[in-house]
Every structure is written in C-alpha cells, then in structure tokens.
Design a protein around this motif. Structure first.
Motif, mmCIF file in Angstrom:
data_model
loop_
_atom_site.group_PDB
_atom_site.id
_atom_site.type_symbol
_atom_site.label_atom_id
_atom_site.label_comp_id
_atom_site.label_asym_id
_atom_site.label_seq_id
_atom_site.Cartn_x
_atom_site.Cartn_y
_atom_site.Cartn_z
ATOM 1 N N THR A 61 -4.122 3.647 -14.566
ATOM 2 C CA THR A 61 -4.141 3.216 -12.841
ATOM 3 C C THR A 61 -4.582 2.390 -12.834
ATOM 4 O O THR A 61 -5.489 1.522 -13.700
ATOM 5 C CB THR A 61 -4.410 4.668 -12.654
ATOM 6 O OG1 THR A 61 -5.780 4.951 -13.629
ATOM 7 C CG2 THR A 61 -4.024 6.171 -13.337
ATOM 8 N N LYS A 74 0.962 -1.152 0.325
ATOM 9 C CA LYS A 74 0.009 -0.136 -0.101
ATOM 10 C C LYS A 74 0.700 1.499 0.078
ATOM 11 O O LYS A 74 0.232 2.159 -0.840
ATOM 12 C CB LYS A 74 -0.734 0.425 1.343
ATOM 13 C CG LYS A 74 -1.862 -1.345 1.104
ATOM 14 C CD LYS A 74 -2.879 -1.023 2.623
ATOM 15 C CE LYS A 74 -3.902 -1.920 2.874
ATOM 16 N NZ LYS A 74 -4.787 -2.260 3.667
ATOM 17 N N GLN A 75 1.651 1.099 0.700
ATOM 18 C CA GLN A 75 2.588 2.073 0.600
ATOM 19 C C GLN A 75 3.546 2.849 -0.523
ATOM 20 O O GLN A 75 3.885 3.356 -1.024
ATOM 21 C CB GLN A 75 4.225 2.120 1.876
ATOM 22 C CG GLN A 75 3.493 2.306 2.889
ATOM 23 C CD GLN A 75 4.007 1.379 3.852
ATOM 24 O OE1 GLN A 75 5.408 1.344 3.525
ATOM 25 N NE2 GLN A 75 4.393 1.581 5.436
ATOM 26 N N THR A 85 5.301 0.215 -8.346
ATOM 27 C CA THR A 85 3.930 -0.818 -9.213
ATOM 28 C C THR A 85 3.795 -0.619 -10.648
ATOM 29 O O THR A 85 4.508 -0.220 -11.209
ATOM 30 C CB THR A 85 3.097 1.066 -9.311
ATOM 31 O OG1 THR A 85 2.871 1.283 -7.262
ATOM 32 C CG2 THR A 85 2.064 0.357 -9.152
ATOM 33 N N LEU A 119 2.621 1.814 -3.410
ATOM 34 C CA LEU A 119 0.652 2.006 -4.587
ATOM 35 C C LEU A 119 0.493 3.411 -4.227
ATOM 36 O O LEU A 119 0.922 4.557 -5.097
ATOM 37 C CB LEU A 119 -0.385 1.262 -4.409
ATOM 38 C CG LEU A 119 -0.913 -0.091 -4.881
ATOM 39 C CD1 LEU A 119 -1.374 -1.071 -4.072
ATOM 40 C CD2 LEU A 119 -0.059 -0.108 -6.219
ATOM 41 N N LYS A 120 0.620 4.261 -2.828
ATOM 42 C CA LYS A 120 0.693 5.279 -2.921
ATOM 43 C C LYS A 120 2.147 6.514 -3.392
ATOM 44 O O LYS A 120 1.686 7.640 -4.033
ATOM 45 C CB LYS A 120 0.830 5.967 -1.119
ATOM 46 C CG LYS A 120 0.007 7.297 -0.757
ATOM 47 C CD LYS A 120 -0.225 7.128 0.756
ATOM 48 C CE LYS A 120 -0.546 8.352 1.038
ATOM 49 N NZ LYS A 120 -0.594 8.612 2.560
ATOM 50 N N ARG A 121 3.174 5.598 -3.111
ATOM 51 C CA ARG A 121 3.970 6.468 -3.474
ATOM 52 C C ARG A 121 4.772 6.924 -4.503
ATOM 53 O O ARG A 121 4.666 8.434 -4.950
ATOM 54 C CB ARG A 121 5.507 5.450 -3.516
ATOM 55 C CG ARG A 121 6.589 5.979 -3.011
ATOM 56 C CD ARG A 121 8.102 5.985 -3.407
ATOM 57 N NE ARG A 121 8.021 4.177 -4.337
ATOM 58 C CZ ARG A 121 8.302 3.277 -4.756
ATOM 59 N NH1 ARG A 121 9.124 2.702 -3.198
ATOM 60 N NH2 ARG A 121 8.144 2.722 -5.155
ATOM 61 N N ASN A 172 1.802 7.198 -6.812
ATOM 62 C CA ASN A 172 0.469 7.575 -7.011
ATOM 63 C C ASN A 172 -0.839 6.631 -7.629
ATOM 64 O O ASN A 172 -1.458 6.870 -9.239
ATOM 65 C CB ASN A 172 0.987 8.986 -8.242
ATOM 66 C CG ASN A 172 1.136 9.361 -7.214
ATOM 67 O OD1 ASN A 172 1.310 10.508 -6.680
ATOM 68 N ND2 ASN A 172 2.514 10.364 -7.877
ATOM 69 N N TYR A 173 0.071 5.205 -7.393
ATOM 70 C CA TYR A 173 -1.282 4.506 -7.710
ATOM 71 C C TYR A 173 -0.897 4.106 -9.907
ATOM 72 O O TYR A 173 -2.424 3.838 -10.382
ATOM 73 C CB TYR A 173 -2.871 4.727 -7.807
ATOM 74 C CG TYR A 173 -3.207 5.459 -6.433
ATOM 75 C CD1 TYR A 173 -2.872 3.451 -5.439
ATOM 76 C CD2 TYR A 173 -2.425 6.182 -5.250
ATOM 77 C CE1 TYR A 173 -3.461 3.667 -4.142
ATOM 78 C CE2 TYR A 173 -2.864 6.003 -4.204
ATOM 79 C CZ TYR A 173 -3.060 4.781 -2.918
ATOM 80 O OH TYR A 173 -2.771 4.419 -1.844
#
Length: 74
Positions: free
Chosen positions: A45, A24-25, A74, A27-29, A31-32
């Motif tokens: 995305t 999750k970290q 990602t 993916l957030k980093r 920007n998905y």
C-alpha cells in the motif's frame, strides 16, 4: 488526440490535470494497493511503498487509451 509521440510529450502528459484526476480514480478503485502484489497474496500500500499507476497497453503505442481507466492499474 493526446500527443505522447516523444519522451518530452509523455512527460508533459503526466503533469496534466486530466492524468492526475484519472490517476486518483484508479488508485481509489484499486484500494490504494498494488494489483500485482495482491494477485501474489502480498499487500503493498501507500504506507509501505510509493504506488504508481501504469498503462497496461503502453502509452507510447496506444495513445487513445491514455486516460482509459480500464487500461490502467496501480
């Protein structure tokens, strides 16, 4: 050290909460968005595809980097 020596052990690793948290970290980093697609000028995305987080240096050969964000994309 995390056991990822067999396919079964690697499958268990991906089900663990530690992996889910780091995933999750990352993916957030990122920007998905798919970082490979972004480098090619495309936008991919979670709305347009199922995003995966993968290891840059393969998990099987570098278990010490299993949860290292700098080894994930990602």
């Amino acid at each position: 050290m995390i056991d990822v020596s067999t396919p079964k052990a690697r499958h268990r690793f991906y089900g663990r909460s530690a992996w889910q948290t780091v995933r999750k970290q990352v993916l957030k980093r990122d920007n998905y968005e798919c970082v490979w697609c972004r480098q090619k000028g495309r936008v991919t995305t979670a709305k347009t595809a199922k995003l995966e987080v993968d290891h840059i240096k393969e998990l099987e050969y570098y278990p010490e980097l299993a949860l290292e964000p700098s080894n994930l994309r990602t």
